[in-house]
Write a protein that holds these residues in place. Structure first.
Motif, PDB file in Angstrom:
ATOM      1  N   HIS A 173     -43.000  -3.070  -7.995  1.00  0.00           N
ATOM      2  CA  HIS A 173     -44.006  -4.310  -8.033  1.00  0.00           C
ATOM      3  C   HIS A 173     -44.824  -4.078  -6.684  1.00  0.00           C
ATOM      4  O   HIS A 173     -46.012  -4.391  -6.895  1.00  0.00           O
ATOM      5  N   VAL A 176     -47.383  -1.313  -7.297  1.00  0.00           N
ATOM      6  CA  VAL A 176     -48.224  -1.667  -8.053  1.00  0.00           C
ATOM      7  C   VAL A 176     -49.329  -2.449  -7.700  1.00  0.00           C
ATOM      8  O   VAL A 176     -50.597  -2.425  -7.660  1.00  0.00           O
ATOM      9  N   ALA A 180     -53.013  -0.669  -7.907  1.00  0.00           N
ATOM     10  CA  ALA A 180     -53.563  -0.971  -9.308  1.00  0.00           C
ATOM     11  C   ALA A 180     -54.702  -1.672  -8.779  1.00  0.00           C
ATOM     12  O   ALA A 180     -54.820  -2.793  -8.358  1.00  0.00           O
ATOM     13  N   HIS A 186     -50.456  -5.973 -15.527  1.00  0.00           N
ATOM     14  CA  HIS A 186     -49.021  -5.862 -14.872  1.00  0.00           C
ATOM     15  C   HIS A 186     -48.626  -7.369 -14.788  1.00  0.00           C
ATOM     16  O   HIS A 186     -47.186  -7.627 -14.961  1.00  0.00           O
ATOM     17  N   ARG A 187     -49.299  -8.284 -14.485  1.00  0.00           N
ATOM     18  CA  ARG A 187     -48.725  -9.650 -14.131  1.00  0.00           C
ATOM     19  C   ARG A 187     -48.160 -10.407 -15.586  1.00  0.00           C
ATOM     20  O   ARG A 187     -47.571 -10.990 -15.692  1.00  0.00           O
ATOM     21  N   GLN A 189     -46.555  -8.639 -17.754  1.00  0.00           N
ATOM     22  CA  GLN A 189     -45.566  -8.105 -18.173  1.00  0.00           C
ATOM     23  C   GLN A 189     -44.156  -8.635 -17.672  1.00  0.00           C
ATOM     24  O   GLN A 189     -43.164  -8.307 -17.985  1.00  0.00           O
TER      25      GLN A 189
END
Length: 425
Positions: A173, A176, A180, A186-187, A189
């Protein structure tokens, strides 16, 4: 060992439901009489101490392989909201990164996302706290410069604490977050609402059930943290009250000096000493203002940071206790129930592993946190002590200089008397 994490700080999960809402504003020289080789002032002793610290920091920098900087805040205005983003620059030599340097922009709620993911994946590690989220009503400008800079410093410190952690710095995390360009996919997920509610219910049940046999070392940790929390909160409150009183004193000084200046205009014979007093008051006002600035910018942020740290550590301890409470409950069920013993045995074995891992993780982080806390507070107190000494020495020098300027030499006094006598004859 695998299994769902059990967060103890269930109130945090309840409050985290609206995390997308981003309403935020969020001297006088002194020396020794003899020729001793000892330092001749408090400042020189502090500088010697800092030199040793700098050498340690340089050694740490030589072995560090992940450097993160938070800077360049920018305001963004849309039809829906206004928010601030910060530039996050990462430089690294780690092989798991595709590049040696990254630059992304993040807003406050992105930092909240990172911290919540780290806590969910490492419930018994101490994740450094973030600055609080404020909602200020009735303000024309929600984002003032001082607030933005204070928050930027806190976010920078948060990421550096994470990047220096031997476990958290290798979190996927974090990678990322640092690399990213678009974080929103991603949030999304993360765990859903029902999953978080289930964890909250289990946390409540474990809290109500309580522990039967907490290891003594963790009981001692809890007692220490309760005592530390009470003391750091008291120091934080008193320091802020002192700053408030100092500001009131400064306001009085700023009114005090001009009064003497105005008085000097109407008293010709007293004009010189009155102007001298006004000058002294003005100099003391400037020193007081600098003193207040130092307390506000150095001591208060450090103290308040560890007020938040204390709550974080206590939440980690509660999560550890919850894991042990769940283990004890399953173990009791295994003993009392003959059926489904194999399934229960597997759960008990898994929870036993989790308890052992939680204990080891917390003990390791406990030592790291204590060392960091003591270093940070010692530095803040040392700097404040130095500033206090400098402040009072400067004010003392100002008033002593005034006293010297008002002294009348005996020869001057006799000459004045002779002149007066001559005039009388």
């Amino acid at each position: 060992m695998s299994g769902p994490t059990v967060p103890a700080d269930f109130s945090g999960h309840m409050l985290d439901l609206d995390e997308d809402d981003d309403l935020e504003v969020f001297s006088k020289n002194t020396s020794l009489a003899d020729e001793s080789p000892m330092p001749n002032s408090p400042s020189s002793m502090v500088n010697q101490y800092r030199l040793e610290e700098d050498e340690e920091e340089q050694h740490d920098a030589d072995i560090k392989d992940l450097f993160v900087t938070v800077d360049n805040p920018e305001s963004h205005v849309t039809a829906i909201e206004t928010f601030i983003t910060y530039r996050v620059v990462t430089k690294t030599t780690r092989s798991e990164f595709d590049s040696s340097e990254y630059e992304v922009r993040r807003r406050y709620q992105d930092f909240l996302w990172l911290r919540s993911r780290l806590e969910e994946n490492h419930p018994t590690l101490i994740v450094h706290p973030l600055p609080e989220k404020f909602v200020m009503k009735g303000m024309m400008e929600r984002f003032n410069t001082d607030f933005i800079e204070t928050r930027r410093k806190a976010l920078h410190r948060f990421l550096n604490k994470i990047s220096e952690h031997p476990i958290l710095s290798y979190s996927q995390h974090l990678k990322v977050f640092l690399t990213a360009q678009e974080l929103l996919p991603h949030r999304k997920q993360g765990p859903g609402f029902l999953s978080r509610m289930g964890e909250t219910v289990r946390a409540v049940a474990n809290s109500v059930r309580g522990l039967k046999n907490r290891p003594e070392e963790f009981s001692l940790m809890q007692e220490y943290m309760e005592d530390f929390s009470n003391k750091i909160c008291s120091v934080d409150k008193v320091t802020q009250r002192i700053i408030k009183e100092q500001k009131e004193y400064l306001d009085e000084l700023k009114q005090y000096g001009p009064t003497y200046t105005q008085w000097a205009e109407s008293e010709e014979e007293l004009a010189e000493p009155l102007k001298g007093v006004a000058s002294c008051v003005e100099h003391c006002s400037k020193e007081t203002e600098e003193h207040i600035h130092h307390l506000s910018e150095v001591l208060v942020p450090t103290l308040h940071e560890y007020v938040l740290c204390a709550e974080t550590v206590k939440a980690v301890m509660r999560r550890r206790d919850n894991i042990q409470a769940e283990f004890e409950a399953k173990n009791e069920a295994l003993v009392s129930r003959k059926a489904d013993q194999e399934a229960l045995q597997e759960e008990v074995d898994g929870l036993a592993d989790r308890v052992e891992l939680a204990n080891n993780a917390l003990k390791g982080d406990w030592s790291r946190w204590q060392n960091s806390m003591r270093t940070d507070l010692k530095s803040a107190f040392t700097l404040t002590t130095e500033k206090n000494i400098e402040y009072y020495e400067k004010c003392l020098a100002v008033w002593e200089s005034f006293l010297l300027s008002q002294r009348v030499e005996p020869s001057d006094q006799r000459d004045g008397e002779d002149t007066s006598a001559f005039k009388m004859t």
